[in-house]
Design a protein around this motif. Structure first.
Motif, PDB file in Angstrom:
ATOM      1  N   LEU A   1      -9.120  -0.658   5.458  1.00  0.00           N
ATOM      2  CA  LEU A   1      -9.125  -1.951   4.772  1.00  0.00           C
ATOM      3  C   LEU A   1      -8.233  -2.955   5.497  1.00  0.00           C
ATOM      4  CD1 LEU A   1      -8.960  -0.602   1.135  1.00  0.00           C
ATOM      5  CD2 LEU A   1     -10.922  -1.688   2.224  1.00  0.00           C
ATOM      6  N   LYS A   2      -7.148  -2.457   6.049  1.00  0.00           N
ATOM      7  CA  LYS A   2      -6.225  -3.345   6.732  1.00  0.00           C
ATOM      8  C   LYS A   2      -6.823  -3.881   8.033  1.00  0.00           C
ATOM      9  CE  LYS A   2      -1.691  -3.582   8.880  1.00  0.00           C
ATOM     10  NZ  LYS A   2      -0.389  -2.944   9.086  1.00  0.00           N
TER      11      LYS A   2
ATOM     12  N   GLU B   1     -13.559  -6.532   0.940  1.00  0.00           N
ATOM     13  CA  GLU B   1     -13.788  -7.049  -0.411  1.00  0.00           C
ATOM     14  C   GLU B   1     -15.095  -6.511  -0.978  1.00  0.00           C
ATOM     15  OE1 GLU B   1     -10.881  -9.650   1.388  1.00  0.00           O
ATOM     16  OE2 GLU B   1     -12.939  -9.343   2.006  1.00  0.00           O
ATOM     17  N   GLU B   2     -16.139  -6.553  -0.143  1.00  0.00           N
ATOM     18  CA  GLU B   2     -17.449  -6.076  -0.623  1.00  0.00           C
ATOM     19  C   GLU B   2     -17.380  -4.620  -1.066  1.00  0.00           C
ATOM     20  OE1 GLU B   2     -20.123  -9.013   2.204  1.00  0.00           O
ATOM     21  OE2 GLU B   2     -19.988  -6.878   2.683  1.00  0.00           O
TER      22      GLU B   2
ATOM     23  N   SER C   1      -2.981  -4.325  -4.011  1.00  0.00           N
ATOM     24  CA  SER C   1      -1.973  -5.288  -3.595  1.00  0.00           C
ATOM     25  C   SER C   1      -1.842  -5.343  -2.077  1.00  0.00           C
ATOM     26  CB  SER C   1      -0.623  -4.936  -4.206  1.00  0.00           C
ATOM     27  OG  SER C   1      -0.098  -3.778  -3.592  1.00  0.00           O
ATOM     28  N   LYS C   2      -2.321  -4.259  -1.394  1.00  0.00           N
ATOM     29  CA  LYS C   2      -2.217  -4.270   0.068  1.00  0.00           C
ATOM     30  C   LYS C   2      -3.465  -4.854   0.706  1.00  0.00           C
ATOM     31  CE  LYS C   2       1.039  -0.516   0.594  1.00  0.00           C
ATOM     32  NZ  LYS C   2       1.139   0.936   0.618  1.00  0.00           N
TER      33      LYS C   2
ATOM     34  N   LEU D   1      -0.842  -9.504  -1.180  1.00  0.00           N
ATOM     35  CA  LEU D   1      -0.363  -9.656  -2.549  1.00  0.00           C
ATOM     36  C   LEU D   1       0.888  -8.819  -2.784  1.00  0.00           C
ATOM     37  CD1 LEU D   1      -1.850 -11.458  -4.381  1.00  0.00           C
ATOM     38  CD2 LEU D   1      -2.936  -9.499  -5.478  1.00  0.00           C
ATOM     39  N   HIS D   2       0.868  -7.660  -2.136  1.00  0.00           N
ATOM     40  CA  HIS D   2       1.972  -6.721  -2.214  1.00  0.00           C
ATOM     41  C   HIS D   2       3.316  -7.412  -1.959  1.00  0.00           C
ATOM     42  CE1 HIS D   2       4.470  -3.417  -0.536  1.00  0.00           C
ATOM     43  NE2 HIS D   2       3.972  -2.794  -1.574  1.00  0.00           N
ATOM     44  N   ASP D   3       3.320  -8.299  -0.959  1.00  0.00           N
ATOM     45  CA  ASP D   3       4.570  -8.964  -0.583  1.00  0.00           C
ATOM     46  C   ASP D   3       4.927 -10.089  -1.544  1.00  0.00           C
ATOM     47  OD1 ASP D   3       4.406  -7.267   1.479  1.00  0.00           O
ATOM     48  OD2 ASP D   3       4.001  -8.775   3.026  1.00  0.00           O
TER      49      ASP D   3
END
Lengths: 276, 401
Positions: free
Chosen positions: B230-231, B251-252, B272-273, B354-356
């Motif tokens: 994902l990253k 996202e999909e 969140s990551k 988001l994590h950050d």
């Protein structure tokens, strides 16, 4: 158990007498001449060069490769060989060992490479190697005399038969031991088969191959006495005459000479193998 | 039309004594498990089809045994395919003779391996230069290119070291440099970071993203780690039992899993990551410029039912936040608006995970601003972080401040 008679003895003799000797005699003669000349050249070289020079070379090699202690041993060993008046005999033995080892490496290493890369070759070669290692050497001493006459040539041939298997086996082992992921990575970058062999497999197998060469040399030395029975000159014939005249002292003197040579050659080649 | 860098059509690999028979069964719709049971043959890759665009970071994700490592080896024919085609720049590699295959590997396909696959008897420099050496490139030129690649991966100074003197992470940098030195358009990366410990792995992930951005490589990356997929991935293909079960952006895949397998897979993903600030931010409802003046500001806030307003200049550069109290004070006491603005406001870049943001949001009195090159793109309230974590990407619903 004798359900039928298997005339292996008659067949073999008629094969040797009716075909091998009359038809192939010329071929074996020419091998004999070339090899004989080569052995003589090496022997002469080793005898012409002053013993001090050869001893010095051996001592320096031992020192650089195997350390100070070994250099000292080599010094004592060379002085011993000289003071029991066996230096020329030792050089004759070394000549036969060198020539047969050269032959073993020249043939054994390529065969080893083939057995590592082709399972068909491996299946064919493996039983032949077993044969060469286990067949009592006296069995092939007889045809060796018939085909090559007496002297250094049949000695080199018999030594070759006895001493080549480790060179083949260790080469094969060394190449098979090259990590699969290294081979795969090399292929992924567009390595050809020859490049793979010379840039990846052989360099990585070198220390194992050297261990095989070391074994070949040791086996060749161990053949010295047996080879002297078919007329090979050298320390072996000193031991042999000690045996035949029940002269324990002479036997021990020659035998110790072989041990000294073995230790010096072993440590030097072993040290070389570890460098890779 | 843009030609796909890599195009894989119906690519199949069956391991066993009679692959063609297995292929027939496969095409008749038999399952991998059935074929194994009846014939003893293993289906490694089952009719895989996908395409990778130039410059794309394409990740193939699957658990061990899913066939992903086989698949990547079919692409440069380290393993011979049973069926199907692999087009590299439009040319089918499965039909090539040995010479063209070797040429394609040399010029088009760099590869990085999980176990590094470095030559232990060569120095770092000679490992990196290896690919060029076997092509017959002159010593000076190949060393120059190798030096450059070594510098690119941050290993300058280690040229003369041997692989066994380096840590795992550094060895993999050598592996990466070796692939970069050949300057191929395509990088095949087989679990390249899986053998590294987590901190080094994260470092390498950031590094490869940076390098890919800088050098514009097309990357085909294999991993068993969904977070990594994902990253890194522009797009991700998920593999199971030799089949590709879904291809899509992160996202999909998170939002619309193709089947239960994928949805089970992504169930535990730490959203969140994956989600970034730009995914959850909203357009600021109330905006004003200096020239609007305090009266307009107060009226705008009244209309929106908000107690504060964001202030930008003519170029939409973010200036600060104006509360309704301050606006009234400024109006009454005739103070310049600029002097009552609150400028001490937490901000984030669009790609900040988001994590950050969670830590920032806890302490922040006001919404977090998302700013790129000085311009205000959007704002993130505590509520939108929470809803992003629970629901996923913001679906543009209007929420008041």
């Amino acid at each position: 158990m004798n359900y039928f008679h298997f005339p292996l003895e008659d067949w073999t003799n008629s094969f040797v007498n009716n075909w091998l000797l009359p038809v192939m005699g010329g071929f074996f003669n020419s091998i004999s001449e070339v090899l004989g000349a080569f052995i003589e050249a090496v022997t002469n070289l080793l005898i012409v060069v002053p013993p001090e020079v050869i001893a010095l070379i051996l001592i320096v090699l031992s020192w650089r490769i195997a350390g100070k202690g070994m250099a000292l041993f080599t010094l004592i060993g060379c002085v011993y060989l000289g003071s029991v008046e066996l230096w020329p005999a030792a050089m004759q033995t070394v000549a036969i060992v060198l020539v047969s080892t050269l032959l073993s490496v020249l043939i054994g290493v390529p065969v080893g490479i083939l057995t590592a890369t082709s399972s068909v070759v491996d299946k064919i070669v493996r039983p032949i190697l077993d044969f060469m290692q286990t067949l009592p050497s006296f069995v092939y001493l007889i045809p060796a005399i018939l085909l090559f006459g007496l002297g250094g040539v049949p000695a080199v041939i018999s030594t070759f038969i006895f001493a080549t298997p480790p060179a083949v086996r260790m080469t094969s082992l060394g190449i098979k031991q090259v990590p699969e992921d290294v081979v795969e990575a090399s292929r992924a970058f567009g390595t050809t088969k020859w490049q793979l062999l010379f840039k990846v497999q052989l360099p990585l197998a070198l220390s194992t191959i050297m261990a095989g060469v070391n074994q070949t040399i040791m086996l060749a030395l161990s053949m010295a006495v047996i080879a002297s029975m078919i007329g090979a000159p050298g320390l072996g014939s000193t031991v042999l005459s000690g045996i035949s005249t029940v002269n324990v002292g002479l036997g021990l003197t020659g035998g110790l000479g072989i041990v000294v040579l073995a230790i010096i050659l072993d440590r030097i080649t072993q040290g070389l193998g570890k460098r890779f | 039309m843009l030609v796909n860098k890599i195009e894989v059509n119906n690519l199949t690999k069956i391991f066993g004594s009679h692959p063609q028979q297995g292929l027939k069964r496969l095409k008749n719709g038999e399952q991998k498990s059935g074929i194994l049971e009846k014939t003893g043959m293993t289906v490694g890759v089952n009719q895989a089809t996908f395409a990778v665009e130039p410059g794309e970071f394409f990740v193939i994700m699957g658990l061990s045994g899913s066939g992903k490592s086989t698949l990547i080896r079919l692409i440069n024919r380290l393993i011979e395919p049973t069926d199907g085609e692999v087009r590299i720049d439009g040319k089918d590699i499965t039909q090539m003779d040995t010479t063209s295959l070797i040429e394609t590997r040399r010029k088009k396909l760099g590869m990085v391996f999980q176990k590094f696959g470095l030559l232990p008897h060569r120095t770092v420099l000679n490992n990196v230069a290896y690919g060029l050496e076997i092509q017959g490139v002159e010593k000076q030129e190949r060393y120059q290119k190798a030096e450059k690649a070594i510098e690119d991966v941050g290993l300058k100074g280690y040229e003369a070291s041997y692989p066994n003197q380096l840590s795992g992470g550094m060895q993999q940098r050598v592996g990466l440099a070796r692939a970069l030195a050949n300057d191929t358009d395509i990088l095949l990366m087989d679990e390249a970071f899986s053998a590294l410990d987590p901190i080094i792995r994260k470092e390498m992930q950031d590094e490869i993203l940076h390098l890919q951005n800088k050098l514009g490589k097309t990357v085909l990356f294999i991993t068993h780690d969904l977070d990594e997929a994902l990253k890194l991935g522009d797009r991700i293909a998920i593999m199971k039992d030799g089949r590709i079960v879904q291809v899509g952006t992160s996202e999909e895949i998170l939002e619309n899993p193709a089947n239960e397998y994928v949805s089970n897979f992504v169930k535990d993903v730490d959203r969140s990551k994956v989600l970034e600030a730009s995914h959850v931010m909203k357009k600021p409802e109330v905006l004003m410029t200096y020239k609007d003046g305090p009266r307009v500001a107060v009226r705008k806030m009244e209309e929106a039912g908000a107690s504060s307003i964001f202030v930008v200049d003519k170029e939409k550069n973010f200036k600060g936040l104006l509360t309704i109290d301050d606006a009234i004070r400024a109006y009454k006491e005739k103070i310049d608006l600029e002097e009552v603005l609150i400028t001490d406001i937490a901000s984030a870049a669009p790609h900040t995970p988001l994590h950050d943001l969670i830590g920032i949001a806890v302490d922040a009195k006001y919404p977090i601003t998302v700013i790129e090159a000085g311009r205000l793109l959007g704002i993130i309230s505590r509520v939108s972080i929470l809803s992003g974590l629970v629901l996923g990407k913001e679906k543009d619903e209007v929420t008041s401040l």
